[in-house]
Design an enzyme around this catalytic site. Structure first.
Site, PDB file in Angstrom:
ATOM      1  N   ARG A 279       1.028  -1.159   0.050  1.00  0.00           N
ATOM      2  CA  ARG A 279       0.139  -0.003  -0.071  1.00  0.00           C
ATOM      3  C   ARG A 279       1.077   1.435   0.085  1.00  0.00           C
ATOM      4  NH1 ARG A 279      -2.665  -3.556  -1.059  1.00  0.00           N
ATOM      5  NH2 ARG A 279      -4.685  -4.177  -0.047  1.00  0.00           N
TER       6      ARG A 279
ATOM      7  N   SER B  96     -10.979  -0.095   3.152  1.00  0.00           N
ATOM      8  CA  SER B  96     -10.321  -0.366   4.364  1.00  0.00           C
ATOM      9  C   SER B  96     -10.030   1.053   4.847  1.00  0.00           C
ATOM     10  CB  SER B  96      -9.219  -1.203   4.048  1.00  0.00           C
ATOM     11  OG  SER B  96      -9.951  -2.556   3.521  1.00  0.00           O
TER      12      SER B  96
ATOM     13  N   GLU C 245      -5.099   4.041   5.820  1.00  0.00           N
ATOM     14  CA  GLU C 245      -4.833   4.047   4.488  1.00  0.00           C
ATOM     15  C   GLU C 245      -5.256   5.275   3.666  1.00  0.00           C
ATOM     16  OE1 GLU C 245      -5.912  -0.055   2.486  1.00  0.00           O
ATOM     17  OE2 GLU C 245      -6.581   1.048   1.093  1.00  0.00           O
TER      18      GLU C 245
END
Ligand SMILES: Cc1cc2nc3c(=O)[nH]c(=O)nc-3n(C[C@H](O)[C@H](O)[C@H](O)COP(=O)(O)OP(=O)(O)OC[C@H]3O[C@@H](n4cnc5c(N)ncnc54)[C@H](O)[C@@H]3O)c2cc1C
Length: 350
Positions: free
Chosen positions: A168, A245, A342
């Site tokens: 990520r 998320s 995130e």
């Protein structure tokens, strides 16, 4: 749009972020032609100020208005630039919708993206956080990224290595004011190398009446299984505002993971970025702290997925951020593990 771009002032961003948060950009620049970028960045507000590049707004939280100009890339071309019969290199403009792109590749008999079906957002944003799902990360298929370099004022091409992809994360995410991705080249195979070991995919294929061990299984069928699972598990942002998320799975040294595993044998953990690290399930940690389904006014946690923060109607970005901080604090004090968001937070710091 004769100059390749269009500028509007005081542009509402409510419909341009999947949380559905109210925000206003002092200036919105919609760029149709990347070649206009060097000229555009001659203007002081773009050259000297903060610039937020906005794709589909599915990985952002507006905790306040963006402080400077917002730039949206609208070009939508997709084309095969090289093809040797076994693999092809496909180039797509930053403004192409991600899921449309995945369907385009599958429709052209090209494999590699099937596990990444139905992720919201744009092609241009895919490399930013190295999007991933169901055991696949986009870096595995990225050949090169074309970008406007704000420091040199030029358009350039970065190969996969130069993008410094990680879980990520990428060069672009670490330094968001540096590069603007204008297009991405993907290297895709005509022979499927299906990744089916991630939880739920094989069961879904069986439920569709397909044999997951069959040599005849097609990439498009795996994409269909992924789409079905995602539709069932994740709230649709068109119905309930969210950014997928909200927290990354924390990566911790084995020395931290081992005692946690001893006291919490059910905590899911996987190999981290190296042999001496472990990636822990943030969803499990948050769920154990009792957050699933929690609600503070319109700011809440999905009832079906502890990682997903939701806007039940008129939550402000600040309220969602406050809730996220409380969740992270509770995980820290119960498990001694720091979890990080995130999505990019605009107008506030984490
Ligand atoms: C329901 C749902 C499910 C999701 N599932 C997943 C998932 O499975 N896996 C996953 O990885 N993500 C997932 N996401 C997060 C999100 O969809 C991805 O991160 C996506 O790539 C964001 O694309 P976007 O165009 O909406 O980017 P935005 O939200 O607009 O921007 C995200 C970041 O990228 C930057 N950016 C965008 N475009 C450019 C560009 N052209 N050049 C430079 N910087 C740029 C922005 O400035 C910002 O920092 C999900 C989100 C939702 C709402």
């Amino acid at each position: 749009m004769s100059a390749g771009y269009r500028i509007s002032e005081r542009a509402r961003l409510d419909a341009r972020n999947t949380f559905g948060i109210s925000a206003t950009a002092p200036m919105l620049v919609e760029v149709q032609d990347a070649a206009a970028m060097p000229e555009l960045f001659g203007y002081a507000m773009l050259r000297d100020g903060p610039v937020l590049v906005l794709g589909g707004g599915s990985n952002l939280l507006f905790a306040g208005d963006p402080p400077g100009a917002v730039l949206s890339l609208t070009a939508q071309r997709i084309g095969i630039v090289a093809d040797d019969g076994a693999t092809a290199i496909v180039r797509a403009d930053a403004g192409v919708g991600w899921h449309d792109f995945v369907l385009w590749t599958l429709g052209h008999g090209l494999c590699g993206m099937e596990n990444l079906a139905l992720i919201p957002g744009t092609v241009g944003a895919a490399p930013i956080q190295n999007i991933g799902a169901y055991g696949v990360e986009v870096r595995d298929c990225i050949h090169a990224v074309e970008a406007f370099d704000r420091r040199s004022g030029t358009l350039l091409r970065l190969d996969r290595q130069a993008c410094a992809f990680a879980y990520r994360d990428s060069l672009f995410k670490r330094d968001p004011e540096h590069y603007i991705v204008t297009s991405v080249e993907f290297v895709l195979s005509r022979t499927p190398k299906l990744v089916l070991d991630y939880a739920g995919i094989q069961d879904e294929l069986h439920g569709m009446g397909l044999d997951s061990t069959s040599q005849d299984l097609r990439a498009s069928q795996v994409a269909e299984a992924v789409i079905r699972i995602r539709r069932r598990k994740l709230p649709d942002p068109a119905v309930l505002g969210n950014a997928g998320s909200f927290f990354k799975n924390p990566i911790v040294p084995v020395a931290v993971a081992a005692p946690l595993q001893a006291t919490h044998p059910a905590l899911p953990m996987f190999r981290g970025s190296s042999d001496d690290t472990r990636k822990l399930s943030a969803a499990w940690l948050i769920d154990q702290c009792g957050w699933k389904g929690h609600r503070d006014g319109d700011a809440g946690v999905s009832g079906s997925h502890a990682l997903v923060l939701v806007n039940h109607g008129h939550a402000s970005g600040a309220a969602l951020l406050a809730l996220a901080r409380r969740i992270a604090d509770s995980v820290q004090s119960r498990f001694g593990v720091a979890i990080e968001p995130e999505p990019r937070i605009i107008g506030a710091t984490w």
